[in-house]
Motif scaffolding. Structure first.
Motif, PDB file in Angstrom:
ATOM      1  N   SER B 127     -27.553 -13.361  85.408  1.00  8.25           N
ATOM      2  CA  SER B 127     -26.253 -13.508  86.073  1.00  8.25           C
ATOM      3  C   SER B 127     -25.512 -14.704  85.481  1.00  8.25           C
ATOM      4  O   SER B 127     -24.317 -14.639  85.169  1.00  8.25           O
ATOM      5  N   TRP B 128     -26.239 -15.792  85.369  1.00  8.09           N
ATOM      6  CA  TRP B 128     -25.727 -17.048  84.802  1.00  8.09           C
ATOM      7  C   TRP B 128     -25.126 -16.771  83.420  1.00  8.09           C
ATOM      8  O   TRP B 128     -24.005 -17.175  83.102  1.00  8.09           O
ATOM      9  N   ARG B 130     -24.188 -13.838  82.165  1.00  8.07           N
ATOM     10  CA  ARG B 130     -23.027 -12.935  82.216  1.00  8.07           C
ATOM     11  C   ARG B 130     -21.753 -13.721  82.494  1.00  8.07           C
ATOM     12  O   ARG B 130     -20.702 -13.477  81.880  1.00  8.07           O
ATOM     13  N   VAL B 131     -21.842 -14.697  83.397  1.00  6.02           N
ATOM     14  CA  VAL B 131     -20.667 -15.504  83.719  1.00  6.02           C
ATOM     15  C   VAL B 131     -20.304 -16.424  82.551  1.00  6.02           C
ATOM     16  O   VAL B 131     -19.139 -16.539  82.164  1.00  6.02           O
ATOM     17  N   LEU B 132     -21.323 -17.047  81.966  1.00  5.44           N
ATOM     18  CA  LEU B 132     -21.087 -17.935  80.824  1.00  5.44           C
ATOM     19  C   LEU B 132     -20.402 -17.180  79.681  1.00  5.44           C
ATOM     20  O   LEU B 132     -19.380 -17.612  79.131  1.00  5.44           O
ATOM     21  N   GLU B 134     -18.764 -14.285  79.585  1.00  4.17           N
ATOM     22  CA  GLU B 134     -17.417 -13.764  79.839  1.00  4.17           C
ATOM     23  C   GLU B 134     -16.399 -14.892  79.884  1.00  4.17           C
ATOM     24  O   GLU B 134     -15.243 -14.714  79.492  1.00  4.17           O
ATOM     25  N   SER B 135     -16.834 -16.063  80.359  1.00  8.12           N
ATOM     26  CA  SER B 135     -15.910 -17.189  80.433  1.00  8.12           C
ATOM     27  C   SER B 135     -15.499 -17.645  79.029  1.00  8.12           C
ATOM     28  O   SER B 135     -14.363 -18.033  78.801  1.00  8.12           O
ATOM     29  N   ILE B 136     -16.444 -17.563  78.097  1.00  9.49           N
ATOM     30  CA  ILE B 136     -16.149 -17.980  76.724  1.00  9.49           C
ATOM     31  C   ILE B 136     -15.374 -16.899  75.978  1.00  9.49           C
ATOM     32  O   ILE B 136     -14.440 -17.188  75.237  1.00  9.49           O
ATOM     33  N   LEU B 137     -15.776 -15.656  76.175  1.00  5.47           N
ATOM     34  CA  LEU B 137     -15.148 -14.534  75.459  1.00  5.47           C
ATOM     35  C   LEU B 137     -14.523 -13.565  76.462  1.00  5.47           C
ATOM     36  O   LEU B 137     -15.063 -12.490  76.735  1.00  5.47           O
ATOM     37  N   PRO B 138     -13.347 -13.931  77.018  1.00  5.37           N
ATOM     38  CA  PRO B 138     -12.763 -13.050  78.037  1.00  5.37           C
ATOM     39  C   PRO B 138     -12.431 -11.664  77.490  1.00  5.37           C
ATOM     40  O   PRO B 138     -12.481 -10.688  78.237  1.00  5.37           O
ATOM     41  N   GLU B 139     -12.105 -11.568  76.208  1.00  4.36           N
ATOM     42  CA  GLU B 139     -11.836 -10.250  75.634  1.00  4.36           C
ATOM     43  C   GLU B 139     -13.102  -9.745  74.966  1.00  4.36           C
ATOM     44  O   GLU B 139     -13.387 -10.042  73.804  1.00  4.36           O
ATOM     45  N   LYS B 256     -13.908 -10.708  70.960  1.00  5.07           N
ATOM     46  CA  LYS B 256     -13.048 -11.104  69.852  1.00  5.07           C
ATOM     47  C   LYS B 256     -12.265 -12.346  70.190  1.00  5.07           C
ATOM     48  O   LYS B 256     -11.813 -12.525  71.317  1.00  5.07           O
ATOM     49  N   LYS B 264     -20.549 -12.837  68.889  1.00  3.10           N
ATOM     50  CA  LYS B 264     -21.629 -12.255  69.692  1.00  3.10           C
ATOM     51  C   LYS B 264     -22.486 -13.350  70.316  1.00  3.10           C
ATOM     52  O   LYS B 264     -22.857 -14.318  69.658  1.00  3.10           O
ATOM     53  N   ILE B 265     -22.790 -13.176  71.593  1.00  4.46           N
ATOM     54  CA  ILE B 265     -23.699 -14.084  72.309  1.00  4.46           C
ATOM     55  C   ILE B 265     -24.824 -13.232  72.890  1.00  4.46           C
ATOM     56  O   ILE B 265     -24.567 -12.184  73.474  1.00  4.46           O
TER      57      ILE B 265
END
Lengths: 324, 324
Positions: B127-128, B130-132, B134-139, B256, B264-265
């Motif tokens: 979960s941690w 997933r949030v990290l 998406e916060s870095i790569l919103p798109e 992107k 990629k993360i």
């Protein structure tokens, strides 16, 4: 909702990456880019002002993202700007981090500001993962590999050699070393066994290629301790195939729980552009700094002090409902 | 330094894992294990007491680690114990998390306690991440894969079939699906395309193997939507080769930045024992809860609210110096 007002100090690759990252985050707006150059000479998608005018923006910018270099820009700008603004930077001279932290901490605390130092991916996400992994698996060992990616410092070193017109160096993790780590063998590596250095060089016409290759491979600190490949290429090939600034890496920890039970945690990155990715980390960290500052936090902090939920534009309720 | 005093509520695989994990953390001590069984019937490396006596331990335990199940234990124990202690649990019924959070939050807040819910690896570390990410790569788009590992629920479902003496089910991510994700192709998957289900079954003597296989493969919710393999094995083979409870998985986000730059993360786990690893996460989270409670924080929290530095026994100075 009021947008978070961001300023960018320094408009190189990192600053440009920040500008693009802000465009992906609708809860933020870019107030201005600050440069040491003549503002009218800088083309940006927003207002450009001179760094000399930074003080005029007190109260008009919520968080300043410092995009200068660690060698000379940040040691001066970090403490100076922490007196006026909440700040985020990517200071990455590892050995000097404690001293830099103290200076920024004093400047920020004395002025009621909050400054996040040394974020990005290493230091930053990799540091975060090293702490996370060791906390979960205290009996274990972790490894950091970098690459495949461009090392700016090593590329610069090549370009300083006589007879070299252009050069680019890729740091490449040794695949078999990675595999040993993942298998939990807890190997001990020499420098040479962990990373290769692959160099692409455009030589001046008539230059002695043998001498250049020798100078690269024997250069102390940079190359002498590594297996180094040197490839001479044309200027056109350099432009066509080596224009990007990719990078990445791995943090892997293997450890044991209970009675000899093997456990492995891995975090890895594959980055098409190192500065654009670092910029994206800085931007979401800017959001967290804004929120922590509103909660009354002051002084200097690092990624170790940031709850991950504060990086996200989403509410705690939404995160709990959809991301847990 | 005073040690952090820990209590374990529920002494199944997870509780036993916590006991072993505490032994790896010298800043913690285990006060007692609490069980619903007759305490004298439980063999543990520490004091064992009955759950009925939990209230006697107020002021003697800093953090209770709740090691019961999410189906029936935690919905009752979580809110009840949050009234008396700081708590940590691994409540993992995703759909019911918001309701559970509210109940625990009220119980903890009203009594000045702090409760971390739904930690472990998923929910928890995944979960941690997933949030990290998406916060870095919103798109971008993220994917979670589970396995290779044992699904307790699916193993139980097999064992309920007539003629089955023992059964174990492994969830296995489809390698080609993982590769498509890593390549940044943003694929859309059906359930069947992401995971395989591999079942090992010990049949009763004379049982109709064809009928058992058919019942497994067509079982709605559990197997019908997957490619499922069924292997009949002997009881000895089951014991020799399938005694462990391994698990693991992957969270991968591709996205992107800038003008179509791929990033990629990835975060992944390979766990020799799922309950021992989950226990290790609970234990370091117990440290963070103890510290946050000392700072005056009350109510319910999740992993999204925890600064990673608080998980580590090391000081902020040491983390900055050696881990950044």
């Amino acid at each position: 909702m009021d947008k978070i007002r961001i300023g960018i100090v320094g408009y190189g690759n990192l600053g440009k990456g920040v500008e693009m990252a802000i465009a992906q985050n609708p809860d933020m707006e870019l107030v201005a880019v600050f440069t040491r150059r003549a503002p009218e000479s800088v083309e940006a998608g927003c207002k450009v002002d001179h760094m000399d005018n930074l003080a005029d923006y007190k109260g008009k910018v919520d968080v300043m993202l410092l995009c200068g270099g660690s060698a000379t820009d940040l040691p001066e700008q970090g403490p100076a700007l922490a007196k006026m603004f909440h700040t985020v930077d990517s200071f990455d001279t590892h050995a000097k981090i404690p001293g830099y932290f103290s200076e920024v901490d004093k400047a920020a605390s004395d002025n009621g500001n909050l400054s996040l130092i040394s974020t990005g991916w290493d230091p930053g996400l990799f540091s975060w993962n090293r702490v996370l992994m060791e906390s979960i698996l205290p009996e274990g060992k972790d490894y950091t590999f970098w690459g495949k990616g461009v090392s700016q410092g090593h590329s610069d070193a090549i370009r300083r050699i006589n007879g070299v017109k252009d050069g680019k160096q890729y740091t490449v993790p040794v695949e078999s070393a990675l595999e040993q780590v993942r298998a939990g063998l807890n190997p001990e590596f020499t420098t040479r066994e962990k990373h290769l250095r692959i160099c692409y060089v455009v030589a001046e016409e008539g230059a002695d290629l043998g001498r250049i290759e020798e100078e690269i491979k024997t250069m102390p600190n940079y190359f002498a301790d590594y297996d180094t490949e040197v490839h001479f290429i044309s200027e056109d090939t350099m432009k066509a195939e080596h224009a990007g600034i990719p990078h990445g890496g791995f943090v892997i920890r293997t450890g044991k729980t209970g009675v000899e039970t093997k456990q492995k945690i891995e975090f890895n990155l594959e980055l098409g552009s190192n500065p654009e990715f670092t910029a994206s980390v800085l931007v979401c960290c800017g959001r967290a700094v804004h929120r922590l500052a509103r909660q009354g936090k002051t002084g200097a902090i690092t990624v170790f002090d940031i709850p991950v939920g504060l990086l996200s534009p989403k509410s705690p309720e939404e995160l709990r409902k959809n991301y847990l």
